[in-house]
Design a protein around this motif. Structure first.
Motif, PDB file in Angstrom:
ATOM      1  N   THR A   1       3.557   0.125 -20.145  1.00  0.00           N
ATOM      2  CA  THR A   1       3.526  -1.292 -20.490  1.00  0.00           C
ATOM      3  C   THR A   1       2.728  -2.091 -19.469  1.00  0.00           C
ATOM      4  O   THR A   1       2.465  -3.269 -19.677  1.00  0.00           O
ATOM      5  CB  THR A   1       4.954  -1.874 -20.573  1.00  0.00           C
ATOM      6  OG1 THR A   1       5.604  -1.647 -19.321  1.00  0.00           O
ATOM      7  CG2 THR A   1       5.731  -1.216 -21.700  1.00  0.00           C
ATOM      8  N   SER A   2       2.373  -1.460 -18.358  1.00  0.00           N
ATOM      9  CA  SER A   2       1.634  -2.139 -17.302  1.00  0.00           C
ATOM     10  C   SER A   2       0.859  -1.098 -16.510  1.00  0.00           C
ATOM     11  O   SER A   2       1.251   0.065 -16.447  1.00  0.00           O
ATOM     12  CB  SER A   2       2.622  -2.863 -16.384  1.00  0.00           C
ATOM     13  OG  SER A   2       1.997  -3.247 -15.183  1.00  0.00           O
ATOM     14  N   THR A   3      -0.206  -1.542 -15.887  1.00  0.00           N
ATOM     15  CA  THR A   3      -0.937  -0.612 -15.021  1.00  0.00           C
ATOM     16  C   THR A   3      -0.186  -0.398 -13.719  1.00  0.00           C
ATOM     17  O   THR A   3      -0.439   0.550 -13.003  1.00  0.00           O
ATOM     18  CB  THR A   3      -2.345  -1.140 -14.696  1.00  0.00           C
ATOM     19  OG1 THR A   3      -2.233  -2.434 -14.098  1.00  0.00           O
ATOM     20  CG2 THR A   3      -3.185  -1.203 -15.947  1.00  0.00           C
ATOM     21  N   TRP A   4       0.768  -1.282 -13.424  1.00  0.00           N
ATOM     22  CA  TRP A   4       1.558  -1.164 -12.207  1.00  0.00           C
ATOM     23  C   TRP A   4       2.851  -0.388 -12.439  1.00  0.00           C
ATOM     24  O   TRP A   4       3.177   0.510 -11.688  1.00  0.00           O
ATOM     25  CB  TRP A   4       1.898  -2.549 -11.643  1.00  0.00           C
ATOM     26  CG  TRP A   4       2.663  -2.451 -10.370  1.00  0.00           C
ATOM     27  CD1 TRP A   4       2.147  -2.267  -9.119  1.00  0.00           C
ATOM     28  CD2 TRP A   4       4.078  -2.499 -10.204  1.00  0.00           C
ATOM     29  NE1 TRP A   4       3.147  -2.201  -8.187  1.00  0.00           N
ATOM     30  CE2 TRP A   4       4.350  -2.351  -8.833  1.00  0.00           C
ATOM     31  CE3 TRP A   4       5.141  -2.646 -11.083  1.00  0.00           C
ATOM     32  CZ2 TRP A   4       5.646  -2.349  -8.329  1.00  0.00           C
ATOM     33  CZ3 TRP A   4       6.427  -2.655 -10.569  1.00  0.00           C
ATOM     34  CH2 TRP A   4       6.669  -2.507  -9.207  1.00  0.00           C
TER      35      TRP A   4
END
Length: 71
Positions: free
Chosen positions: A54-57
């Motif tokens: 859901t996020s690159t992080w």
């Protein structure tokens, strides 16, 4: 069952990447019969599904093929 070339094409990856992932044990599940290697479509689909983020992080270091743990 798919040959390595077919699996690589289906995933949009190089054959070399799949070969390396098999050596590291980090890629999709595969079937080995003698010296021949095959991939099942359902195993490729499951591998792709496990890569969804859901996020690159968030979870950026989880489930990364070829990732090595820091010493």
């Amino acid at each position: 069952m798919l040959k390595v070339t077919e699996a690589a094409e289906r995933l949009g990856l190089s054959i070399s990447t799949l070969n390396k992932w098999r050596c590291f044990g980090t890629g999709p599940r595969f079937v080995k019969m003698g010296s021949a290697v095959f991939y099942r479509a359902e195993d490729l689909d499951a591998f792709v599904a496990a890569q969804v983020r859901t996020s690159t992080w968030a979870g950026a270091n989880d489930n990364v093929p070829g990732k090595r743990e820091a010493a």
